[in-house]
Enzyme design. Structure first.
Site, PDB file in Angstrom:
ATOM      1  CG  ASN A 258      19.960   4.449 -14.855  1.00 24.73           C
ATOM      2  OD1 ASN A 258      18.739   4.564 -14.790  1.00 24.73           O
ATOM      3  ND2 ASN A 258      20.759   4.757 -13.842  1.00 24.73           N
TER       4      ASN A 258
ATOM      5  CG  HIS B  80      23.026  13.770 -10.156  1.00 26.00           C
ATOM      6  ND1 HIS B  80      24.290  13.449  -9.737  1.00 26.00           N
ATOM      7  CD2 HIS B  80      22.323  12.601 -10.154  1.00 26.00           C
ATOM      8  CE1 HIS B  80      24.358  12.145  -9.503  1.00 26.00           C
ATOM      9  NE2 HIS B  80      23.183  11.609  -9.751  1.00 26.00           N
TER      10      HIS B  80
ATOM     11  CD  GLU C  45      20.043  16.445 -13.746  1.00 27.48           C
ATOM     12  OE1 GLU C  45      19.280  15.559 -14.158  1.00 27.48           O
ATOM     13  OE2 GLU C  45      20.423  16.536 -12.567  1.00 27.48           O
TER      14      GLU C  45
ATOM     15  CB  SER D 213      18.129  11.352 -12.878  1.00 29.74           C
ATOM     16  OG  SER D 213      18.137  12.161 -11.728  1.00 29.74           O
TER      17      SER D 213
ATOM     18  CG  ASP E  22      24.347  15.796 -15.712  1.00 29.12           C
ATOM     19  OD1 ASP E  22      24.172  14.854 -16.508  1.00 29.12           O
ATOM     20  OD2 ASP E  22      24.698  15.630 -14.524  1.00 29.12           O
TER      21      ASP E  22
ATOM     22  CG  HIS F 225      19.370  10.143 -16.930  1.00 26.98           C
ATOM     23  ND1 HIS F 225      19.301   8.832 -16.531  1.00 26.98           N
ATOM     24  CD2 HIS F 225      19.810  10.839 -15.854  1.00 26.98           C
ATOM     25  CE1 HIS F 225      19.653   8.727 -15.266  1.00 26.98           C
ATOM     26  NE2 HIS F 225      19.976   9.941 -14.830  1.00 26.98           N
TER      27      HIS F 225
ATOM     28  CE  LYS G 123      23.194   7.443 -14.705  1.00 28.83           C
ATOM     29  NZ  LYS G 123      23.396   8.771 -14.145  1.00 28.83           N
TER      30      LYS G 123
HETATM   31  C1  PLP Z   1      24.083   9.137 -12.910  1.00 25.86           C
HETATM   32  C2  PLP Z   1      24.245  10.627 -12.945  1.00 25.86           C
HETATM   33  C3  PLP Z   1      25.484  11.221 -12.703  1.00 25.86           C
HETATM   34  C4  PLP Z   1      26.663  10.431 -12.206  1.00 25.86           C
HETATM   35  O1  PLP Z   1      27.220   9.653 -13.205  1.00 25.86           O
HETATM   36  P1  PLP Z   1      28.055   8.334 -12.794  1.00 25.86           P
HETATM   37  O2  PLP Z   1      28.863   8.044 -14.000  1.00 25.86           O
HETATM   38  O3  PLP Z   1      27.051   7.304 -12.472  1.00 25.86           O
HETATM   39  O4  PLP Z   1      28.886   8.715 -11.613  1.00 25.86           O
HETATM   40  C5  PLP Z   1      25.591  12.587 -12.861  1.00 25.86           C
HETATM   41  N1  PLP Z   1      24.523  13.342 -13.225  1.00 25.86           N
HETATM   42  C6  PLP Z   1      23.308  12.795 -13.426  1.00 25.86           C
HETATM   43  C7  PLP Z   1      22.168  13.660 -13.810  1.00 25.86           C
HETATM   44  C8  PLP Z   1      23.129  11.424 -13.281  1.00 25.86           C
HETATM   45  O5  PLP Z   1      21.930  10.889 -13.438  1.00 25.86           O
END
Ligand code: PLP
Length: 387
Positions: free
Chosen positions: A48, A136, A180, A184, A209, A212, A241
């Site tokens: 990512n 997520h 989100e 993801s 969230d 991404h 990411k």
């Molecule tokens: C990767 C991800 C997380 C977690 O983030 P990290 O910093 O890797 O713990 C939370 N929400 C979504 C949608 C993600 O893709």
């Protein structure tokens, strides 16, 4: 040997029988969208690191500089002695980047979601929570900790959300929507403008969230939330990411952030992120707003890949971002294709149940600004040859 190993063995046997056993395999990011694994360098369509910042010289230098200046550890949790000037300056910087009053850094995105959601819900007993079906696992963890029942709406189906809000939400003392901005596994976007409008009309707290989207989408890479300034109550995102580092943030009102400092267990009872992590974040925030060319290249690669998959008759769902699923269907077929690609030097992980619904096993293709059009062409040609 542990005293519970017989239970663990039985559990692993069940996972094995379902064909879902997972194991850890070492890998190391290389430049140019490549990855080192199993003794060779492959084109990496699984990580990512969307902007290629994880190996950027400026991030490496600043992580090293801040470590030399301040050491490797932060010494304590934020509320004890772990808060440095750099934490506060970075949080002010993130708040500006996200057009919010305030921001708070967390050790990881998982931890942020698992800590913030129960803290929010603890203040509003009886709140009705509405979640997209594909949110997520970390948000589910937060909801489970809070013991709150969720009303799930069909993925990105905002008519369904409105129906649920009008029905289950009307009598509740408060309503929360959790979703989100970029999903993801599917690489599709939520309609943020409409979500903001729905939240306004139903007086619902909107939590988005941006794991991404941060760095990749929206003006200056500020995420899709930047398209509706003030329209989202809480924006969460990660530095792990596109920002090439580690850790996460939440951004929103000053009062909410002050409350979280006092109520979020995963903030209070954990050691503050250390100088190296903060240095990398600071350098990434220097670079990201100026990376429009990289963002445009990434978007063009996405279009090119989707076009190519469509020509091969492979479904790419509703993807419109740097994440492009190649939906293969049966688990075995997705795994087989992933293995064949790997033999040809292309890393494209198969994603299967329980991460995605049965019958939609796929390659989750994650593009990077450091990929070339030729990399995507070679992926498409190899997929064609392997099927
Ligand atoms: C990767 C991800 C997380 C977690 O983030 P990290 O910093 O890797 O713990 C939370 N929400 C979504 C949608 C993600 O893709």
């Amino acid at each position: 040997m542990s005293r519970l190993d017989s239970f663990f063995t039985a559990a692993l046997d069940r996972i094995d029988r379902a064909g879902q056993r997972r194991t850890l395999r070492p890998a190391a990011l290389e430049g140019g969208g490549r990855i080192h694994r199993g003794g060779r360098v492959m084109v990496d369509f699984s990580s990512n690191d969307y902007l290629g910042l994880a190996r950027h010289p400026l991030l490496i230098a600043r992580a090293r500089d801040w470590t030399e200046a301040h050491g490797t550890g932060s010494g304590a949790s934020r509320l004890v002695t772990g808060t440095s000037e750099d934490h506060l300056a970075l949080e002010a910087r993130i708040a500006r980047f996200k057009h919010a009053e305030a921001a708070l850094i967390f050790a990881s995105g998982w931890q942020a979601n698992a800590a913030v959601i129960p803290a929010l819900l603890a203040t509003v007993p009886g709140a009705a929570v509405f979640t997209d079906r594909l949110i997520h696992a970390s948000m589910h963890a937060g909801l489970a900790i809070s013991g709150t029942r969720q009303h799930r709406f069909r993925h990105n189906d905002l008519d369904h959300l409105e129906e649920l809000l009008a029905g289950k939400g009307a009598q509740a003392p408060a309503r929360l929507i959790l979703t989100e901005s970029v999903f993801s596994m599917d690489g599709d976007r939520a309609d943020i403008a409409r979500l903001a409008d729905i939240a306004e009309r139903h007086q619902a707290f909107l939590f988005v969230d941006e794991a991404h989207a941060t760095g990749v989408l929206g003006p200056s890479g500020a995420g899709l939330s930047a398209l509706v300034p003030g329209g989202i109550d809480l924006i969460m995102g990660t530095f792990s990411k596109a920002l090439g580092g580690f850790g996460a943030y939440v951004a929103g009102s000053r009062v909410m952030i002050d409350y979280l400092v006092n109520a979020a267990s995963g903030f209070i009872f954990t050691t503050a992120p250390p100088p190296a992590v903060l240095g990398a974040i600071d350098a990434a925030l220097d670079l990201v707003p100026g990376m429009d060319a990289e963002r445009a290249h990434l978007a063009a690669l996405g279009e090119h890949l989707r076009g190519g998959l469509a020509t091969l008759g492979i479904d790419h769902g509703a993807s419109s971002t740097q994440i492009v699923p190649a939906v293969i269907g049966p688990e075995a077929a997705a795994l087989d294709l992933s293995r064949k690609l790997e033999e040809q030097g292309l890393l494209a992980s198969a994603i299967r149940p329980p991460t995605v619904p049965p019958g939609t096993s796929r390659l989750r293709l994650a593009l990077r600004a450091t990929h070339s059009r030729a990399d995507v062409d070679s992926l498409l040609n190899t997929i064609e040859a392997c099927r």
